[in-house]
Design an enzyme around this catalytic site. Sequence first.
Site, short mmCIF file in Angstrom:
data_model
loop_
_atom_site.label_atom_id
_atom_site.label_comp_id
_atom_site.label_asym_id
_atom_site.label_seq_id
_atom_site.Cartn_x
_atom_site.Cartn_y
_atom_site.Cartn_z
N ASP A 13 49.27 52.39 36.71
CA ASP A 13 48.33 52.16 37.83
C ASP A 13 49.13 52.02 39.12
O ASP A 13 48.95 51.07 39.88
CB ASP A 13 47.50 50.91 37.55
N VAL A 62 42.70 36.86 43.71
CA VAL A 62 43.99 36.17 43.72
C VAL A 62 43.98 35.05 44.75
O VAL A 62 43.53 35.24 45.87
CB VAL A 62 45.12 37.17 44.02
#
EC number: 2.7.-.-
Length: 546
Positions: free
Chosen positions: A288, A138
């Site tokens: 998740d 990211v």
Amino acid sequence: MTPGEIRRLYFIVRTFLSYGLDELIPKMRITLPLRIWRRMLFWMPNRHKDKLLGERLRLALQELGPVWIKFGQMLSTRRDLFPPQIADQLALLQDRVAPFDGARAKQQIEEAMGNIPVETWFDDFDIKPLASASIAQVHTARLKENGKEIVIKVIRPDILPVIRADMKLIYRLARWVPRLLPDGRRLRPMEVVREYEKTLIDELNLLRESANAIQLRRNFENSPMLYVPEVYSDYCSQNMMVMERIYGIPVSDIVALENQGTNMKLLAERGVQVFFTQVFRDSFFHADMHPGNIFVSYEHPEDPKYIGIDCGIVGSLNKEDKRYLAENFIAFFNRDYRKVAELHVDSGWVPPDTNVEEFEFAIRTVCEPIFEKPLSEISFGHVLLNLFNTARRFNMEVQPQLVLLQKTLLYVEGVGRQLYPQLDLWKTAKPFLESWIKDQVGLPALVRSFKEKAPFWIEKMPEIPELIYDSLRHSKNLQHSMDKITRELQSNRVRQGQSRYLFGIGATLLLSGTLLLINRPDWQMMPAWLMAGGLVVWLIGWRKTR
């Protein structure tokens, strides 16, 4: 196998042996060649004899890289496959890898945007990654059009060939499990690997993750419990995702949460409420929800709100699964084990010919000791685990959606009790489950079902007279067809009876002629006429069957 696959296999074998994982090979006749081969590789000794088996397995998977790390994380949720000391170690696996070159990430972003420079779309692009994992990393920037802070998630370059190569080897290993383990076939290793491969491939498609995040954000719009960052779908592609940058405290940073005066009890209870809302209200849950993907907003610590990111893995339950699951929980906490057994059969999770009495007794034997603890200490996740492990002894099929649910529930419980150790999950969840079940049955459910289906019936109303006419006409035609078939069947039965009669006469004449020919050869023509007559009668009977 290609030379590259052979080299990779050698590295995997060397890693496994250096951590002493040959201990996992069962001592059976079929594994004798493997154990002899292991002794021949004397230059690869166990270099970590001071560590327990579970820890050695975890360290070996970490050394093998991202595909094996994620595989270990997935296996940690399948506690029917491993003893607790190994499953607990696998749960500690961290998906942290070194970042790839920021310039390469910038190039990938430009390729995804049609080979247009990053500066055309974004300001303040940071070449240094904010975070890095095995599948993607990211970077931060600002949208040029409005100056909003964003994060850009980019898939690692050339990750797909690496995943495919390692998955081939994992499949090869899975094929050996039924041969090496007495219980290997029941564990369905190929299904486990296929489930993992699907999850991994899904994570490589950031368009899918974008759609999941948009759906989750819509489900919790204006919610006081959960905030999901906005996704800028115009900039998203299969290899790139752009979303709003968020600021929050990691949910695992207990000290920081306490220092800002967070209401920890309310925060823990809201985590449970968020989970059950996703599962039962929306049929769409973030699967998740480990601490790395959950933050807590800095705003209003007395009325805390979660922030959820990374929606690459989601799960869903159909209407029947939700009802059976909710009723299972309530029946379990009411100690109605007969009801639990019947629900497993009714849902199709176990075969319909299962002996309910034996199943009930097995559930009681496993679950009754759980109630020795206070309700506040009972784990929903372990309740599910115990129920499913017991059901597998009665040939319960693997239910991928329930495996995901169990994993997520264990995460939610772990986080909740870390935030507030006195958290009573049953007290928090019971009102929600009872309210949901009440809403699914009886008059409210009937009214809601009518409202949902009313537009369909209104649309079909003008067609009803024609449908009735067609139905009557088809019924009349069907009756004519049935009458015709009945007559043909009766005629066939008559012909078959005549044929059997003629076959009998023909056979008798043939046999008589043969006997006369043998015993009275002086009767010259009589046997021949009898045999010829028998053959003619037999042929007539044969034609009757046509």
